[in-house]
Design an enzyme around this catalytic site. Structure first.
Site, mmCIF file in Angstrom:
data_model
loop_
_atom_site.group_PDB
_atom_site.id
_atom_site.type_symbol
_atom_site.label_atom_id
_atom_site.label_comp_id
_atom_site.label_asym_id
_atom_site.label_seq_id
_atom_site.Cartn_x
_atom_site.Cartn_y
_atom_site.Cartn_z
ATOM 1 N N HIS A 85 1.050 -1.220 0.061
ATOM 2 C CA HIS A 85 -0.201 0.144 -0.076
ATOM 3 C C HIS A 85 0.818 1.173 -0.088
ATOM 4 C CE1 HIS A 85 -3.866 -1.932 1.702
ATOM 5 N NE2 HIS A 85 -3.289 -2.687 0.983
ATOM 6 N N GLU A 87 1.000 3.935 1.963
ATOM 7 C CA GLU A 87 1.470 4.182 3.243
ATOM 8 C C GLU A 87 2.626 3.512 3.390
ATOM 9 O OE1 GLU A 87 -2.903 5.102 3.150
ATOM 10 O OE2 GLU A 87 -1.651 3.675 2.474
ATOM 11 N N CYS A 115 -6.224 1.985 5.705
ATOM 12 C CA CYS A 115 -6.772 0.702 6.341
ATOM 13 C C CYS A 115 -6.076 0.372 7.598
ATOM 14 C CB CYS A 115 -6.501 -0.180 5.251
ATOM 15 S SG CYS A 115 -4.717 -0.769 5.113
ATOM 16 N N CYS A 118 -2.394 -0.104 7.432
ATOM 17 C CA CYS A 118 -1.406 1.136 7.413
ATOM 18 C C CYS A 118 -1.590 1.950 8.662
ATOM 19 C CB CYS A 118 -1.891 1.913 6.174
ATOM 20 S SG CYS A 118 -1.690 1.084 4.640
#
Length: 185
Positions: A85, A87, A115, A118
């Site tokens: 992801h 991040e 999410c 993260c």
């Protein structure tokens, strides 16, 4: 808060400016300009991810001195990595550059509410502040579904600012999924 060698343990100079000289109106205007500047960088990363047919989410991490440390866009499909992801990629890059997993005093900008994975990584990295664009109604783990970043049961909490360039961030996601749906029909 003093950390291990190599960590970022100073507050950004603009925070000191606010404590000393700014009124709430000036603080808000100044932070909006700074936040919008870095959110635009995250949006650029999201667009680059979208061009690779990745979900267009971007992130950038800024040092306590107000300098960019790392940035990234989603690469879960490209890398065959469910943890890639935006991040997470930015946190990994920053930790490698700094030589420490603690990113004390840093600010993370993300186009979409992080999410659970993260948000947990932001807490573990001791990021000071999170600024995100649009809420994620299904998976948002900062304010929408869970409150990981501000949960008092955890050992670290972040300051959270949401809604920065939210319409633009939301539009990127909507356009991406609209395009995918039209391709599949």
């Amino acid at each position: 808060m003093v950390g291990a060698p190599g960590c970022l343990d100073r507050k950004p100079s603009h925070y000191i400016y606010f404590e000393v000289a700014a009124t709430p109106v000036a603080k808000s205007r100044f932070m909006n300009e700074i936040d919008e500047k870095w959110m635009r960088r995250a949006i650029d990363e999201a667009r680059a991810a979208g061009e690779l047919d990745e979900v267009p989410i971007g992130a950038c991490l800024i040092s306590p001195d107000g300098l960019p440390v790392a940035s990234g866009g989603n690469r879960t499909i490209t890398r065959n990595d469910p943890t890639a992801h935006a991040e997470i990629l930015a946190l990994r890059e920053a930790a490698q550059k700094i030589g420490n997993y603690r990113l004390t005093g840093c600010v993370m900008y993300s186009t979409i509410e992080p999410c659970a994975m993260c948000a947990g990584a932001l807490v573990n990295a001791r990021v000071e502040r999170l600024v995100y664009g649009a809420a994620d109604e299904r998976f948002g783990a900062v304010e929408t579904v869970f409150d990981i970043c501000t949960n008092p049961r955890l050992n670290h909490r972040l300051t959270v600012e949401s809604g920065v360039l939210a319409d633009e961030c939301r539009a990127l996601m909507q356009e991406f999924f609209r395009s995918r749906r039209s391709k599949s029909t």
